[in-house]
Design a protein around this motif. Structure first.
Motif, PDB file in Angstrom:
ATOM      1  N   GLY A  45      26.078  21.674 -18.091  1.00 14.93           N
ATOM      2  CA  GLY A  45      25.102  22.734 -17.891  1.00 14.93           C
ATOM      3  C   GLY A  45      24.008  22.692 -18.941  1.00 14.93           C
ATOM      4  N   ALA A  46      22.964  23.484 -18.704  1.00 15.88           N
ATOM      5  CA  ALA A  46      21.802  23.473 -19.593  1.00 15.88           C
ATOM      6  C   ALA A  46      22.165  23.849 -21.025  1.00 15.88           C
ATOM      7  N   TRP A  47      23.074  24.837 -21.204  1.00 17.54           N
ATOM      8  CA  TRP A  47      23.404  25.286 -22.558  1.00 17.54           C
ATOM      9  C   TRP A  47      24.174  24.213 -23.319  1.00 17.54           C
ATOM     10  N   GLU A  48      25.072  23.528 -22.618  1.00 20.15           N
ATOM     11  CA  GLU A  48      25.819  22.460 -23.288  1.00 20.15           C
ATOM     12  C   GLU A  48      24.895  21.303 -23.669  1.00 20.15           C
ATOM     13  N   VAL A  49      24.025  20.914 -22.744  1.00 19.73           N
ATOM     14  CA  VAL A  49      23.080  19.821 -23.022  1.00 19.73           C
ATOM     15  C   VAL A  49      22.170  20.196 -24.187  1.00 19.73           C
ATOM     16  N   LEU A  50      21.636  21.414 -24.150  1.00 20.51           N
ATOM     17  CA  LEU A  50      20.751  21.867 -25.218  1.00 20.51           C
ATOM     18  C   LEU A  50      21.456  21.825 -26.571  1.00 20.51           C
ATOM     19  N   SER A  51      22.688  22.307 -26.607  1.00 15.60           N
ATOM     20  CA  SER A  51      23.426  22.367 -27.873  1.00 15.60           C
ATOM     21  C   SER A  51      23.687  20.976 -28.425  1.00 15.60           C
ATOM     22  N   HIS A  52      24.104  20.058 -27.558  1.00 14.22           N
ATOM     23  CA  HIS A  52      24.303  18.673 -28.009  1.00 14.22           C
ATOM     24  C   HIS A  52      22.976  18.079 -28.495  1.00 14.22           C
ATOM     25  N   ARG A  53      21.918  18.388 -27.796  1.00 13.15           N
ATOM     26  CA  ARG A  53      20.607  17.855 -28.173  1.00 13.15           C
ATOM     27  C   ARG A  53      20.228  18.316 -29.575  1.00 13.15           C
ATOM     28  N   ILE A  54      20.457  19.582 -29.874  1.00 11.35           N
ATOM     29  CA  ILE A  54      20.109  20.126 -31.186  1.00 11.35           C
ATOM     30  C   ILE A  54      20.976  19.498 -32.281  1.00 11.35           C
ATOM     31  N   VAL A  55      22.293  19.488 -32.061  1.00  8.57           N
ATOM     32  CA  VAL A  55      23.226  19.002 -33.083  1.00  8.57           C
ATOM     33  C   VAL A  55      22.985  17.530 -33.389  1.00  8.57           C
ATOM     34  N   TRP A  56      22.882  16.697 -32.358  1.00 12.42           N
ATOM     35  CA  TRP A  56      22.746  15.255 -32.595  1.00 12.42           C
ATOM     36  C   TRP A  56      21.346  14.881 -33.068  1.00 12.42           C
ATOM     37  N   THR A  57      20.359  15.704 -32.730  1.00 13.96           N
ATOM     38  CA  THR A  57      19.020  15.487 -33.293  1.00 13.96           C
ATOM     39  C   THR A  57      19.037  15.706 -34.794  1.00 13.96           C
ATOM     40  N   LEU A  58      19.738  16.759 -35.227  1.00 18.49           N
ATOM     41  CA  LEU A  58      19.854  17.018 -36.664  1.00 18.49           C
ATOM     42  C   LEU A  58      20.559  15.857 -37.357  1.00 18.49           C
ATOM     43  N   VAL A  59      21.612  15.336 -36.748  1.00 15.31           N
ATOM     44  CA  VAL A  59      22.347  14.220 -37.337  1.00 15.31           C
ATOM     45  C   VAL A  59      21.441  13.001 -37.494  1.00 15.31           C
ATOM     46  N   VAL A  60      20.701  12.661 -36.434  1.00 13.43           N
ATOM     47  CA  VAL A  60      19.802  11.510 -36.472  1.00 13.43           C
ATOM     48  C   VAL A  60      18.741  11.692 -37.558  1.00 13.43           C
ATOM     49  N   CYS A  61      18.171  12.886 -37.631  1.00 14.52           N
ATOM     50  CA  CYS A  61      17.124  13.141 -38.621  1.00 14.52           C
ATOM     51  C   CYS A  61      17.663  13.069 -40.041  1.00 14.52           C
ATOM     52  N   ALA A 194      14.054  20.418 -39.942  1.00 14.53           N
ATOM     53  CA  ALA A 194      14.108  21.840 -40.287  1.00 14.53           C
ATOM     54  C   ALA A 194      14.351  22.698 -39.044  1.00 14.53           C
ATOM     55  N   GLU A 195      13.654  22.391 -37.965  1.00 10.89           N
ATOM     56  CA  GLU A 195      13.828  23.159 -36.726  1.00 10.89           C
ATOM     57  C   GLU A 195      15.245  23.006 -36.187  1.00 10.89           C
ATOM     58  N   SER A 196      15.772  21.778 -36.229  1.00 11.80           N
ATOM     59  CA  SER A 196      17.137  21.536 -35.750  1.00 11.80           C
ATOM     60  C   SER A 196      18.161  22.229 -36.643  1.00 11.80           C
ATOM     61  N   ALA A 197      17.916  22.229 -37.950  1.00  9.84           N
ATOM     62  CA  ALA A 197      18.844  22.869 -38.886  1.00  9.84           C
ATOM     63  C   ALA A 197      18.929  24.372 -38.628  1.00  9.84           C
ATOM     64  N   VAL A 198      17.802  24.992 -38.317  1.00  7.61           N
ATOM     65  CA  VAL A 198      17.782  26.424 -38.021  1.00  7.61           C
ATOM     66  C   VAL A 198      18.590  26.727 -36.765  1.00  7.61           C
ATOM     67  N   LEU A 199      18.504  25.835 -35.777  1.00  7.95           N
ATOM     68  CA  LEU A 199      19.139  26.079 -34.475  1.00  7.95           C
ATOM     69  C   LEU A 199      20.589  25.614 -34.408  1.00  7.95           C
ATOM     70  N   THR A 200      21.007  24.718 -35.316  1.00  7.27           N
ATOM     71  CA  THR A 200      22.338  24.117 -35.221  1.00  7.27           C
ATOM     72  C   THR A 200      23.486  25.125 -35.271  1.00  7.27           C
ATOM     73  N   PRO A 201      23.475  26.140 -36.157  1.00  8.06           N
ATOM     74  CA  PRO A 201      24.579  27.118 -36.125  1.00  8.06           C
ATOM     75  C   PRO A 201      24.721  27.796 -34.763  1.00  8.06           C
ATOM     76  N   ILE A 202      23.586  28.104 -34.137  1.00  8.90           N
ATOM     77  CA  ILE A 202      23.630  28.711 -32.798  1.00  8.90           C
ATOM     78  C   ILE A 202      24.196  27.710 -31.798  1.00  8.90           C
ATOM     79  N   ALA A 203      23.737  26.441 -31.908  1.00  8.94           N
ATOM     80  CA  ALA A 203      24.198  25.404 -30.986  1.00  8.94           C
ATOM     81  C   ALA A 203      25.703  25.187 -31.091  1.00  8.94           C
ATOM     82  N   ILE A 204      26.220  25.181 -32.311  1.00  4.40           N
ATOM     83  CA  ILE A 204      27.661  25.003 -32.496  1.00  4.40           C
ATOM     84  C   ILE A 204      28.423  26.176 -31.887  1.00  4.40           C
ATOM     85  N   GLY A 205      27.885  27.381 -32.072  1.00  2.73           N
ATOM     86  CA  GLY A 205      28.506  28.558 -31.463  1.00  2.73           C
ATOM     87  C   GLY A 205      28.540  28.463 -29.951  1.00  2.73           C
ATOM     88  N   VAL A 206      27.443  27.983 -29.370  1.00  7.36           N
ATOM     89  CA  VAL A 206      27.387  27.826 -27.903  1.00  7.36           C
ATOM     90  C   VAL A 206      28.414  26.807 -27.441  1.00  7.36           C
TER      91      VAL A 206
END
Length: 319
Positions: A45-61, A194-206
């Motif tokens: 689903g969109a929320w799962e895809v979004l959350s993975h996108r945020i978390v793994w983007t932060l890792v790559v960066c 920075a943007e991914s870091a701000v969103l990552t806690p929310i993404a992990i929660g999702v």
């Protein structure tokens, strides 16, 4: 009498411009192919895809910044509350944009999503008037008016306002506005980190909630599906870095022309590859939007030519 010598092109300038155009083309090409990537992530689903996108983007960066030994910018960012707030808002705006876009693709509304990115330049101009009190030239007013007419026409055709298109255009224009407020104090990868870091806690929660409700797809749909989700960080970071490389090498007008590659490819993906229906009446609505974009492009090219002519005249007078 002193004569002016003809200007020589700086060594490597044409190569630099050529490379910049190539980087920009590749960035918009990848963005244009996003519908195929997100469609391949079903049944996530969109929320799962979004959350993975945020978390793994932060890792790559973080990996990229660690390799280049450039993680110290996080301390500078934390020491500037104003910049931190602007970055957080930018992250929230792009998260809204990503969520709506992913949901649109996986539910068969890629064409309506493409319309949002066609409308984005017009919404950006409108945002400049409303928020920044900028004055528009006559051609810009006409373009915005034609764009508004297109929205009304498409709302009648859809039987409802094209909400997906409107939200995508507004969220991305707002993201661009916040990036302008941040300015050049952060590089592209620093800003994305920075943007991914701000969103990552929310993404992990999702992701935790999705897992607890039994809707997670990461482990239950084969290795290929898991790898595709893991690649979300690379897929997000690479085109952004290519775009940053292009923006530093070619004129803004070139970037403005290249940006239409993405919605055109997204539209073609939706109609030709994902089987979305596009009636004649909707093609007419898109055509009205394209008229507005043509007017906006002509105005931009004319204004750019006039500015360069005035700059050359001022330089000649100085000589």
């Amino acid at each position: 009498m002193q004569t002016t010598s003809s200007k020589t092109v700086p060594h490597g300038a044409s190569t630099k411009d050529g490379n910049g155009a190539t980087y920009g083309f590749l960035a918009y090409l990848i963005w244009g192919a996003f519908p195929l990537y997100f469609n391949a992530l079903k049944p996530a689903g969109a929320w799962e895809v979004l959350s993975h996108r945020i978390v793994w983007t932060l890792v790559v960066c973080l990996v990229a910044l660690a390799v280049t030994r450039n993680l110290s910018f996080l301390r500078r960012l934390a020491a500037s509350p104003r910049q931190l707030v602007a970055t957080s808002l930018a992250g929230l705006f792009i998260a809204v944009n990503w969520t709506v876009y992913i949901q649109a693709v996986i539910t068969g509304h890629t064409v309506e999503a493409a319309l949002g990115y066609f409308l984005n330049p017009l919404v950006t101009v409108g945002l400049g008037v409303v928020v920044l009190r900028e004055r528009l030239r006559l051609m810009q007013w006409v373009a915005v008016g034609v764009g508004a007419l297109a929205c009304v026409y498409l709302a009648i055709d859809y039987g409802r306002p094209p909400w997906i298109s409107v939200v995508l255009a507004l969220s991305f224009a707002s993201y661009g506005f916040m990036k302008k407020r941040i300015g050049g104090s952060l590089t592209a990868i620093e800003s994305l980190t920075a943007e991914s870091a701000v969103l990552t806690p929310i993404a992990i929660g999702v992701l935790i909630v999705v897992g607890m409700t039994g809707n997670a797809t990461f482990n239950g749909h084969g290795t290929g599906h898991s790898v595709l989700l893991l690649c979300a960080g690379i897929v997000t970071a690479v085109p952004l870095l290519l775009f940053a490389a292009a923006a530093s090498r070619v004129p803004l007008v070139t970037i403005g022309m290249l940006q239409f590659i993405t919605p055109i490819l997204q539209l073609l993906c939706g109609v030709l590859l994902l089987g979305e229906h596009m009636p004649i009446a909707r093609w007419i609505g898109f055509a009205i939007v394209w008229v507005a974009l043509i007017l906006l492009t002509i105005d931009s090219l004319t204004a750019g030519t006039r500015a360069r002519r005035l700059a050359r005249a001022a330089e000649n007078c100085a000589i």
